[in-house]
Write an enzyme that holds these catalytic residues in place. Structure first.
Site, PDB file in Angstrom:
ATOM      1  CG  HIS A   1      -1.833   1.180   1.264  1.00 13.28           C
ATOM      2  ND1 HIS A   1      -3.149   1.088   0.875  1.00 13.28           N
ATOM      3  CD2 HIS A   1      -1.632   2.478   1.605  1.00 13.28           C
ATOM      4  CE1 HIS A   1      -3.722   2.272   0.978  1.00 13.28           C
ATOM      5  NE2 HIS A   1      -2.827   3.135   1.420  1.00 13.28           N
ATOM      6  CB  CYS A   2       2.174   3.250  -2.637  1.00 14.13           C
ATOM      7  SG  CYS A   2       3.437   4.500  -2.871  1.00 14.13           S
ATOM      8  N   PRO A   3       1.545   5.011   0.364  1.00 16.39           N
ATOM      9  CG  PRO A   3       2.802   5.700   2.200  1.00 16.39           C
ATOM     10  CD  PRO A   3       2.622   4.570   1.253  1.00 16.39           C
TER      11      PRO A   3
END
Lengths: 467, 143
Positions: A190-192
């Protein structure tokens, strides 16, 4: 507790949100009630815009920061550095910069707004069927049934885990993202920075984004250095050059700090692409050679070129969540609405639970288990087994699914299904421990306060271990 | 005792149960369904017929996910246009999905509905299962 929220089931929940068949005519019910699109009732934590065309994670993280940094750096570059460089070097500099900038922005937006490969949650029937299969294969004692399934992929044993939220065995390479509360296929991370998960469907966009961003950052960095060098050579030294063009310093600083991380990330992902691995697998060491000679990535084609082609240029799978489809109206004939379809263990206790008008989810869960347990002896078929195992699994799901179900609650509950106060306390305690999942409940909370039936807001709320 | 129903009749029929054919992951993550014949369908449909349906479905999905010159070309073209081509063009996968939907409808009309069964397109279940709804056969009861 994650699993308890799905104990409440509503006959309407059995209605499958399958609106792709031509017989599901939205116009049929427009007069009486507005037909809702599936994105409006989506159970995961995502945000939808443009009537479901665009989706983002609910926590979009630092996406605005990412966009802001890219825009600021690029605008400063085009405004302050390009005129000088065009005069002194070549006109292609802004052209190349422009192309890279556009590529970066487009791939960023596509990474952020594309469905990463979310798996829709199992519908109640499906979940019940899986549960039945688990029970049939499990032991007849009250030990919690195993929640993993082993399969052979290319002669290698792979464990499939059961996802308690989505009520299904996760396909290989699928992982549940806790931030988005969805199972994502070929889950990478999950890439912020992009505000979304990176999975099967948007990995290629993500890779294009980081590669083009590394090119852009390096290009701007190089151009700014050239600019300042040329200026200091032609003029009165470096300090004067900096004073003449302060924006360049800003760009320099931003680029300098980003280059390390972006280039590193690009390199890392190039390695992952070449070996057909995901970040998730690499971090966990799923196919690490340390585990033994037999372990190896079963998905690799053992050829760097083939792996790259497959990952980056393979066929684009469709979105499985059908955001813009219509939720079928409640009494649409083709959906499964017949009472005969309702599993026996669901019938009246469901309405009892709902009719209590629970204010707190915790109380309702506790009550539901009371009702379930007391009705257990009376119910026929496989229902008691199912409920009992689910009662057990309720406590199991207190801890993250990856941990073995060895907490005190499950131990106590393993004795008897009628051990209601114990399970109730266990549930309460468990729920207190896992308050976070409870707070995350959107629709179930609404649905519990409605009586007698839960709204189809949560059509796939799972099934209850009721009897 | 031919229980001939049409698809329309099935809509009014009561659902007796549902059978789920799960995915077969032995060849990796490609979309493939198990061809094992479910026990609940033994009295309703011929095993060979059922297996043929599932096998055809598997072949269609394999065609959609096939890695070959065409898919690579599509992928490269998409990359060069910064993937904006996906906004205007239908991908190969989507075309095959339409073919699959048609196939399932055809199978339902010709084979499954007359036997009181209904296949659900796997795409509506997130490509996880092939759901087969078994309807109550009232004609038998009336005899």
């Amino acid at each position: 507790m994650k699993n308890c929220e799905y104990q409440q089931i509503d006959p309407r929940a059995l209605r499958t949100p399958s609106s792709r068949t031509s017989s599901t005519l939205p116009c049929g019910r427009k007069g009486s009630q507005r037909l809702r699109r599936k994105w409006e009732v989506f159970p995961g934590k995502n945000r939808f815009y443009c009537d479901g065309r665009i989706m983002l994670a609910r926590q979009c993280g630092v996406l605005p920061l990412t966009i802001g940094l890219i825009f600021i750096t690029s605008v400063l570059f085009f405004t302050f550095d390009c005129p000088f460089l065009v005069d002194h070097l070549t006109v292609f500099i802004p052209v190349i910069g422009g192309v890279l900038f556009i590529f970066v922005v487009i791939s960023l937006l596509q990474t952020s707004f594309t469905d990463p490969g979310i798996l829709p949650r199992a519908l109640p029937d499906e979940a019940a069927d899986i549960e039945k299969q688990i029970d049939n294969s499990g032991s007849s004692t009250y030990r919690p049934p195993p929640r993993t399934k082993e399969i052979l992929i290319n002669d290698q044993v792979v464990k499939l885990k059961y996802c308690f939220t989505c009520k299904m065995f996760r396909p290989p390479r699928t992982s549940h993202c806790s931030l988005c509360d969805n199972c994502v296929e070929r889950f990478d991370h999950h890439c912020p920075w992009v505000g979304n998960c990176v999975g099967k469907r948007n990995y290629r966009f993500f890779y294009a984004f980081i590669v083009s961003l590394s090119f852009l950052t390096s290009f701007i960095f190089g151009c700014v250095i050239t600019h300042l060098t040329l200026r200091s050579q032609g003029g009165n030294g470096f300090i004067q050059a900096i004073q003449d063009s302060p924006a360049s310093v800003v760009e320099l600083v931003i680029c300098f700090f980003s280059i390390w991380s972006i280039l590193g990330l690009s390199g890392f992902h190039t390695y992952l692409v070449a070996s057909n691995l995901t970040t998730n697998e690499d971090i966990k060491g799923s196919w690490s050679s340390k585990r033994g000679e037999e372990s190896g990535n079963p998905y690799t084609y053992n050829n760097i070129f083939t792996n790259c082609c497959v990952v980056l240029c393979g066929p684009m799978p469709p979105s499985l969540i059908d955001r813009r489809g219509f939720v079928p109206p409640e009494d649409a004939p083709q959906t499964v609405t017949s009472d005969a379809e309702l599993p026996a263990f669901m019938a009246k206790n469901d309405t009892n639970m709902c009719a209590q008008g629970t204010k707190e989810l915790l109380e309702s869960m506790a009550n539901s288990t009371v009702i379930q347990s007391t009705c257990a002896p009376g119910k026929p078929k496989t229902a008691p087994v199912t409920q009992e195992s689910l009662l057990n699994t309720v406590s199991i799901t207190v801890s993250p699914p990856s941990k073995p179900p060895s907490n005190g609650c499950s131990g106590r509950q393993a004795r008897r299904p009628i051990d209601v106060p114990c399970s109730q306390r266990g549930l309460k305690r468990a729920a207190l421990h896992t308050h976070k999942p409870m707070l995350r409940l959107p629709s179930p909370l609404y649905s519990l306060s409605d009586s007698p039936l839960i709204l189809s807001d949560a059509p796939d709320m799972g099934f209850i271990p009721l009897n | 005792m031919a229980e001939t129903h049409s698809l329309q009749d099935l809509r009014q029929a009561a659902v007796a149960s549902k059978v789920f054919v799960q995915r077969d992951y032995t060849s990796g993550t490609i979309c493939k369904f198990q061809t094992k014949f479910p026990a609940e369908l033994e009295s309703r449909i011929d095993k060979v017929q059922f297996e043929e349906t599932i096998q055809t479905l598997n072949n269609l999905y394999a065609e959609a996910e096939k890695l070959g010159g065409r898919s690579y070309l599509e992928g490269c073209l998409a990359c060069l246009t910064a993937y904006t081509i996906f906004l205007c063009m239908e991908t190969h996968y989507e075309k095959v999905l339409k073919k699959i939907a048609k196939f399932i409808q055809e199978q339902n009309e010709k084979i499954y509905a007359p036997l009181g069964l209904l296949l659900t397109d796997p795409i509506e279940r997130g490509l996880r299962v092939v759901e087969i709804t078994i309807f109550e056969d009232r004609s038998i009861g009336s005899r």
